[in-house]
Design a protein around this motif. Structure first.
Motif, PDB file in Angstrom:
ATOM      1  N   ASN A 222       1.437   3.372  10.763  1.00  0.00           N
ATOM      2  CA  ASN A 222       0.623   2.153  10.594  1.00  0.00           C
ATOM      3  C   ASN A 222       0.509   1.720   9.137  1.00  0.00           C
ATOM      4  OD1 ASN A 222      -0.837   0.063  11.860  1.00  0.00           O
ATOM      5  ND2 ASN A 222      -2.788   1.020  11.317  1.00  0.00           N
ATOM      6  N   ARG A 223       1.535   2.003   8.351  1.00  0.00           N
ATOM      7  CA  ARG A 223       1.539   1.611   6.940  1.00  0.00           C
ATOM      8  C   ARG A 223       1.962   0.146   6.843  1.00  0.00           C
ATOM      9  NH1 ARG A 223       4.721   7.022   4.820  1.00  0.00           N
ATOM     10  NH2 ARG A 223       2.970   8.468   5.023  1.00  0.00           N
ATOM     11  N   LYS A 224       0.995  -0.678   6.566  1.00  0.00           N
ATOM     12  CA  LYS A 224       1.211  -2.125   6.578  1.00  0.00           C
ATOM     13  C   LYS A 224       0.385  -2.760   5.468  1.00  0.00           C
ATOM     14  CE  LYS A 224       1.184  -3.967  10.653  1.00  0.00           C
ATOM     15  NZ  LYS A 224       0.767  -4.556  11.956  1.00  0.00           N
ATOM     16  N   LEU A 225       0.962  -3.755   4.812  1.00  0.00           N
ATOM     17  CA  LEU A 225       0.266  -4.470   3.751  1.00  0.00           C
ATOM     18  C   LEU A 225       0.540  -5.957   3.900  1.00  0.00           C
ATOM     19  CD1 LEU A 225      -1.316  -4.373   1.005  1.00  0.00           C
ATOM     20  CD2 LEU A 225       0.921  -4.310  -0.115  1.00  0.00           C
ATOM     21  N   ILE A 226      -0.525  -6.734   4.024  1.00  0.00           N
ATOM     22  CA  ILE A 226      -0.409  -8.182   4.160  1.00  0.00           C
ATOM     23  C   ILE A 226      -1.242  -8.831   3.064  1.00  0.00           C
ATOM     24  CG2 ILE A 226      -0.751 -10.166   5.695  1.00  0.00           C
ATOM     25  CD1 ILE A 226      -0.694  -8.198   8.051  1.00  0.00           C
ATOM     26  N   PHE A 244       3.070  -1.642  -2.203  1.00  0.00           N
ATOM     27  CA  PHE A 244       4.173  -2.166  -1.410  1.00  0.00           C
ATOM     28  C   PHE A 244       4.906  -1.030  -0.701  1.00  0.00           C
ATOM     29  CE2 PHE A 244       3.785  -5.491  -4.755  1.00  0.00           C
ATOM     30  CZ  PHE A 244       3.553  -6.579  -3.925  1.00  0.00           C
ATOM     31  N   HIS A 245       5.300  -1.293   0.550  1.00  0.00           N
ATOM     32  CA  HIS A 245       6.029  -0.298   1.327  1.00  0.00           C
ATOM     33  C   HIS A 245       7.536  -0.523   1.211  1.00  0.00           C
ATOM     34  CE1 HIS A 245       2.291   1.256   2.855  1.00  0.00           C
ATOM     35  NE2 HIS A 245       1.938   0.068   3.316  1.00  0.00           N
ATOM     36  N   ASN A 246       8.315   0.301   1.921  1.00  0.00           N
ATOM     37  CA  ASN A 246       9.767   0.300   1.712  1.00  0.00           C
ATOM     38  C   ASN A 246      10.499  -0.880   2.331  1.00  0.00           C
ATOM     39  OD1 ASN A 246       9.705   1.004   4.423  1.00  0.00           O
ATOM     40  ND2 ASN A 246      10.776   2.948   4.177  1.00  0.00           N
ATOM     41  N   SER A 247       9.819  -1.682   3.128  1.00  0.00           N
ATOM     42  CA  SER A 247      10.406  -2.904   3.674  1.00  0.00           C
ATOM     43  C   SER A 247       9.401  -4.030   3.481  1.00  0.00           C
ATOM     44  CB  SER A 247      10.716  -2.753   5.162  1.00  0.00           C
ATOM     45  OG  SER A 247      11.700  -1.765   5.384  1.00  0.00           O
ATOM     46  N   TYR A 256       4.442  -9.617   3.357  1.00  0.00           N
ATOM     47  CA  TYR A 256       4.202  -8.710   4.479  1.00  0.00           C
ATOM     48  C   TYR A 256       5.083  -7.494   4.244  1.00  0.00           C
ATOM     49  CZ  TYR A 256       3.904  -7.070   9.338  1.00  0.00           C
ATOM     50  OH  TYR A 256       3.687  -6.326  10.485  1.00  0.00           O
ATOM     51  N   SER A 257       4.471  -6.332   4.130  1.00  0.00           N
ATOM     52  CA  SER A 257       5.218  -5.121   3.809  1.00  0.00           C
ATOM     53  C   SER A 257       4.827  -3.996   4.758  1.00  0.00           C
ATOM     54  CB  SER A 257       4.954  -4.701   2.358  1.00  0.00           C
ATOM     55  OG  SER A 257       5.710  -3.558   2.013  1.00  0.00           O
ATOM     56  N   ILE A 258       5.831  -3.298   5.290  1.00  0.00           N
ATOM     57  CA  ILE A 258       5.588  -2.200   6.214  1.00  0.00           C
ATOM     58  C   ILE A 258       6.494  -1.023   5.858  1.00  0.00           C
ATOM     59  CG2 ILE A 258       4.864  -3.663   8.134  1.00  0.00           C
ATOM     60  CD1 ILE A 258       7.679  -3.420   9.286  1.00  0.00           C
ATOM     61  N   HIS A 259       6.143   0.128   6.405  1.00  0.00           N
ATOM     62  CA  HIS A 259       6.996   1.306   6.242  1.00  0.00           C
ATOM     63  C   HIS A 259       7.891   1.420   7.467  1.00  0.00           C
ATOM     64  CE1 HIS A 259       8.019   5.215   4.407  1.00  0.00           C
ATOM     65  NE2 HIS A 259       8.241   5.583   5.659  1.00  0.00           N
ATOM     66  N   THR A 260       9.201   1.395   7.239  1.00  0.00           N
ATOM     67  CA  THR A 260      10.163   1.498   8.329  1.00  0.00           C
ATOM     68  C   THR A 260      10.958   2.793   8.199  1.00  0.00           C
ATOM     69  OG1 THR A 260      11.820   0.267   7.063  1.00  0.00           O
ATOM     70  CG2 THR A 260      10.404  -1.001   8.555  1.00  0.00           C
ATOM     71  N   GLU A 261      11.563   3.204   9.329  1.00  0.00           N
ATOM     72  CA  GLU A 261      12.467   4.346   9.330  1.00  0.00           C
ATOM     73  C   GLU A 261      13.822   3.901   9.846  1.00  0.00           C
ATOM     74  OE1 GLU A 261      11.090   7.817  11.342  1.00  0.00           O
ATOM     75  OE2 GLU A 261       9.558   8.269   9.821  1.00  0.00           O
TER      76      GLU A 261
END
Length: 421
Positions: A222-226, A244-247, A256-261
C-alpha cells in the motif's frame, strides 16, 4: 532539417554511447543520433569520447563543455528525441536578485543544460537515466531534487513517467538498479491518450514503461503517494519534500507514485558472460596476497575509528561471499571494478580466482565485445562502471518506435511510407 526517415536524436553526457547502442539495436533505420556530447572536465585524456568517435561515424561528435554550446546549435538539429544519463546533483533553485532572469539553478548542475536543450528543440520525447537515490535526495529534504525536475518538465509543457528498473529482473546480466525518466510533450498523440486514463492504469499497463517492463497489478504494501507540486518552483526548492516511490506519473503538476514489483524474467547468469578461460590473460588472476586482502575486505568487521574531532566510534560492515556466485547475475558494477576493493567482482573458475576482464564487464552492460578497447584496462573498467545496461534502452527504443507507429498522423508522409515498409 530532419534527416529523411530518421528520428533525429541528441545524446547528452554520452559516455561511450550506451543510449545510442541501445537505440540502434532497437532499430538502426529509425534512430539517428545527430549530435552526441561527451566531455570529461579537468581531464587531458578524453577516453570515453575517443571510444565514442571510434565506434560511431555519423552525426556531430561534440567534445566540449556543454554549457558553452549555443542554443542555436541545438535548434538547427530538429531533434525529436533527447536522451542522456546525468549526474545526481543538487538541483536547488532560487529567484535571481534582480528578478529579470526569473528562476536560477545552481551553476554547474547539468540538468539545467538538459532543460536548455529541451527548450531549444521542443523535442517530442525525452528519456533520461540516473541513480535511484535521485528520488530521495537530498537527505535533509527528501524528494526535493526530483520534485524540482518534475516541476521543470511541467513548466516546459511535458508529462512525465518514471520507473526504477533493476536490469537483472528483466532478463539482463547485472543487478543494476537505475531510475529512468520518460517525458512526452503535452501536444503529442501519446500524451493526449494518457489524459484519458487513471494514473494507476498508466503505471500498471497503459504508460510508457509497463508494456516493455511489466509489473504486477498491485500497489505493494500500500505504498502510495498522491499530491500536487506547488506552482512556484522556488517554493518547491525551499520547503517541498515527498517520499517518491519507484513508479510514478506527473501531469500538470499532479503526481501519483506507487511501489511496484516486476513480472520477473530469467536473467543472464554471470557464468554465461565469462570468456573462455584459456583466453584470459594472466594479469587478471589474483595472487595469494590479493586473495587474502579480499578475504578481509569482504569479510564481516568491526573497527574502532576516530573522527576528525577526536570522537571514537565503531565502524561495522557485514560479510559477503569471498567469490561471486556464477549462478546469479552480476552485482552492480562500479567505476572501481577491477581493483582490490570490496565491490569488485571476484570469480573462481577451475580453482583459480580472478577479476572479471574488461570484455566481460562490457558483456555485463550488454555492449559488443571490445567496445572500449581504445583505452587502458583501468579506464575500460571505469567507463563500464559509469555505463548503463543497453538492453534496457533497446526495449525503450522499441517502445518509442511503437508510439511512432501508433500516432502516424503526427508524422510527415515520407516517414509514414518508411515506417510501413
Amino acid at each position: 532539417m530532419r534527416t529523411e526517415n530518421k528520428m533525429n536524436t541528441i545524446e547528452l553526457f554520452a559516455g561511450v554511447g550506451g543510449f545510442r547502442v541501445g537505440l540502434e539495436k532497437a532499430n538502426p533505420d529509425m534512430f539517428k543520433v545527430v549530435w552526441g556530447n561527451q566531455w570529461e572536465p579537468s581531464k587531458k585524456a578524453q577516453d570515453a569520447f575517443a571510444c565514442y568517435t571510434s565506434n560511431f561515424i555519423e552525426g556531430i561528435h561534440s567534445n566540449e563543455d556543454i554549457t558553452k554550446v549555443s542554443d542555436e546549435s541545438f535548434k538547427n538539429l530538429d531533434a525529436k528525441l533527447v536522451v542522456g544519463g546525468f549526474p545526481c546533483q543538487d538541483y536547488s533553485v532560487a529567484r535571481s536578485l534582480s528578478g529579470e532572469k526569473g528562476i536560477q539553478g545552481k551553476k554547474g548542475v547539468l540538468f539545467w543544460e538538459i532543460k536548455r536543450v529541451i527548450e531549444a528543440t521542443s523535442a517530442k520525447y525525452v528519456l533520461l537515466e540516473n541513480v535511484d537515490r535521485l528520488l530521495k535526495s537530498p537527505a535533509s529534504q527528501r524528494g526535493r531534487d526530483f520534485a524540482v525536475m518534475l516541476a521543470t518538465f511541467r513548466d516546459l509543457g511535458y508529462k512525465v513517467e518514471w520507473r526504477v528498473i533493476n536490469a537483472a529482473e528483466y532478463g539482463q546480466a547485472q543487478r543494476r538498479r537505475r531510475v529512468f525518466i520518460f517525458a512526452t510533450r503535452n501536444d503529442s498523440g501519446f500524451s493526449k491518450e494518457l489524459e484519458s486514463y487513471e494514473a494507476e492504469d498508466i503505471l500498471f499497463e497503459k504508460g510508457f514503461f509497463s508494456p516493455a517492463f511489466p509489473v504486477k497489478h498491485e500497489v505493494i504494501k500500500n505504498r502510495k503517494l498522491i499530491g500536487k507540486l506547488p506552482e512556484d518552483i522556488v517554493e518547491i526548492s525551499d520547503t517541498f519534500s515527498a517520499l517518491f516511490h519507484n513508479s510514478g506519473y506527473m501531469e500538470d503538476g499532479d503526481f501519483y507514485s506507487i511501489h511496484t514489483e516486476p513480472v520477473f524474467e530469467k536473467p543472464v547468469l554471470l557464468k554465461e558472460i565469462l570468456q573462455p578461460e584459456e583466453t584470459v590473460p594472466e594479469k587478471f588472476y589474483l595472487s595469494e596476497t590479493a586473495i587474502e586482502k579480499f578475504s578481509f575486505l569482504r569479510g564481516a568487521k568491526k573497527i574502532e575509528r576516530t573522527s576528525a574531532d577526536g570522537h571514537k566510534y565503531i565502524y561495522s560492515e557485514g560479510g559477503m561471499s569471498p567469490i561471486d556466485d556464477l549462478d546469479k547475475p552480476g552485482r552492480t558494477m562500479l567505476t572501481s571494478e577491477g581493483t582490490t576493493n570490496r565491490s569488485s567482482h571476484v570469480v573462481e573458475v577451475d580453482g583459480k580466482r580472478r577479476f572479471l576482464t574488461p570484455l566481460e564487464c562490457e558483456r555485463l552492460n550488454g555492449f559488443p565485445d571490445n567496445w572500449t578497447n581504445t583505452m587502458s584496462d583501468r579506464m575500460r573498467y571505469f567507463c563500464m562502471g559509469n555505463a548503463l545496461v543497453v538492453g534496457l534502452i533497446e526495449r525503450m527504443g522499441k517502445r518509442i518506435e511503437q508510439l511512432e507507429h501508433k500516432y502516424m498522423d503526427e508524422i510527415p508522409l515520407q516517414e509514414k511510407l518508411f515506417l510501413n515498409n
